[in-house]
Write an enzyme that holds these catalytic residues in place. Structure first.
Site, PDB file in Angstrom:
ATOM      1  CG  ASN A  39      -1.890  -1.175   1.207  1.00 63.20           C
ATOM      2  OD1 ASN A  39      -1.795  -2.073   2.042  1.00 63.20           O
ATOM      3  ND2 ASN A  39      -2.780  -1.184   0.239  1.00 63.20           N
ATOM      4  NE  ARG A  41       8.873  -5.646 -19.534  1.00 63.14           N
ATOM      5  CZ  ARG A  41       7.830  -6.398 -19.931  1.00 63.14           C
ATOM      6  NH1 ARG A  41       7.951  -7.704 -20.016  1.00 63.14           N
ATOM      7  NH2 ARG A  41       6.692  -5.837 -20.238  1.00 63.14           N
ATOM      8  CB  ILE A  66     -10.162  -3.033   3.123  1.00 61.33           C
ATOM      9  CG1 ILE A  66     -11.499  -3.526   3.677  1.00 61.33           C
ATOM     10  CG2 ILE A  66     -10.351  -1.818   2.230  1.00 61.33           C
ATOM     11  CD1 ILE A  66     -12.032  -2.688   4.818  1.00 61.33           C
ATOM     12  CG  ASP A 118      -2.249   2.774   8.234  1.00 56.40           C
ATOM     13  OD1 ASP A 118      -1.941   3.767   8.904  1.00 56.40           O
ATOM     14  OD2 ASP A 118      -2.368   2.794   7.000  1.00 56.40           O
ATOM     15  CB  ALA A 163      -8.135   7.252   4.692  1.00 54.86           C
TER      16      ALA A 163
HETATM   17 ZN   LIG Z   1      -0.379   5.142   8.373  1.00 52.39          ZN
END
Ligand SMILES: [Zn+2]
Length: 366
Positions: free
Chosen positions: A205, A213, A236, A260, A295
């Protein structure tokens, strides 16, 4: 007084029925026994990357909110965590550092993580592009001095001007340099690793995708023996098949489950804010109102563990990724991250369905 917790004890590579004995804040012994409850006892989770939860955020430098966010995640089994900021003006980074030094000193959080602002504008995801800039030796020097050890990790895009020097300087000053939000090539990423980076920030992410390549950061980080790769196991940000692949490719000893999470974790759908941008959460997916980029997550570490197991990992491997490996990445494996005599008594009692029943931190039930 010695306390005894009995169940199926998860240790690296094995599940052993038995007892964990706790003396004060530390584990006294771990022993095998029959006829114990079928609850699992796992080490307290270690989250390297978290922006908030329960309606409270780490990203504004507000001490009260930071304490509440840590308490929210503690109820979900996270006994060690970094407080992650997002890309911000220097003044906010400075004020948050000063504000969080006492939280680190008292152990509420294990340290501060600056995710940015030294990141790629091409791969900034939900980071506010207005605040991105090249690595600044002056800012870093002042912040690390101000933090007095409280700043534990800084995420940098290695292709930026001055990035390699900044990475080497951070590593030389006891701060983890992490690579992320990057458009680096494979070779540029390896240069960052050679300079001293030891963590990959939410690998896959916010980085140039892998191509056969141009393998890019993903393949470089998964293949680098000295790097621990963060993975967001919320179903997700990463397809369960990709999670499985990464854990196999880099092994559980080099992959860490992170949340996160943002303040919306544990909260209803609605409108939230992250680093000065509006985020809309719908059906647990958090997206920027402007542009729709994914987000932060609404994940908690217990949910990450359940999803890792549901994607096919063994429970011991998932616990290695949720506790042992991130503890080692932080240099705290002599204190936390496993159920071993002498370590801090941080443990989570899980039902057979892996739902949190009880959390203990430093010998005290939450
Ligand atoms: Zn973060």
């Amino acid at each position: 007084m010695i306390e005894r917790v009995s169940g199926r004890i998860v240790r690296p590579g094995a599940v052993v029925p038995g007892h964990v004995e706790i003396d004060g804040p530390a584990i006294l012994s771990v022993s095998a026994a029959n006829n114990v409850p079928d609850d699992f006892i796992v080490p307290g989770f270690v989250d390297l990357h978290c922006h908030g939860g329960g309606g409270h955020t780490f990203t504004t430098g507000d001490v009260r909110q930071a304490g509440e966010a840590a308490a929210f995640h503690l109820r979900h089994g996270t006994t060690t965590m970094l407080a992650s900021l997002v890309s911000s003006p220097y003044e906010l980074m400075r004020d948050a550092t000063a504000a969080y030094v006492p939280l680190v000193a008292s152990g509420v959080v294990a340290g501060i993580h600056f995710e940015g602002p030294y990141l790629s504008g091409v791969r900034c995801g939900a980071q506010n592009p207005d605040f991105l800039r090249d690595p600044s030796p002056d800012e870093l020097t002042a912040l690390i001095k101000l933090g007095g050890g409280a700043i534990r990790m800084v995420t940098i895009a290695p292709e930026l001007p001055g990035a390699l020097d900044a990475i080497a300087w951070l590593a030389g000053n006891g701060v983890i340099a992490a690579l992320g939000h990057t458009d680096a090539t494979y070779e540029q990423t390896l240069a960052g690793v050679t300079a001293g980076a030891t963590v990959g920030t939410h690998v896959f992410n916010g980085m140039r995708p892998a191509h056969h390549r141009e393998p890019g950061p993903v393949i470089a980080l998964l293949g680098a023996r000295t790097v621990v790769c963060e993975l967001i196991a919320d179903g997700i940000h990463l397809h369960p098949g990709m999670l499985q692949f990464a854990a196999k490719a880099a092994s559980p000893d080099r992959t860490a489950l992170i949340t996160d999470a943002m303040d919306a974790a544990g909260m209803p759908d609605g409108s939230y804010e992250l680093g000065g941008q509006e985020v809309i959460v719908a059906d647990r997916v958090a997206r920027l109102a402007r542009g729709g980029a994914i987000a932060g997550s609404t994940l908690t570490m217990d949910e990450a563990l359940r999803r890792a197991v549901a994607s096919g990992m063994s429970l011991p491997d998932a616990c290695t990724m949720a506790s042992t490996t991130p503890a080692r990445a932080l240099g705290l494996d002599d204190q936390v991250g496993a159920l071993e005599a002498g370590l801090r008594a941080d443990l989570v009692v899980l039902s057979p369905e892996l739902e949190v029943r009880r959390v203990m931190r430093a010998g005290a039930w939450i």
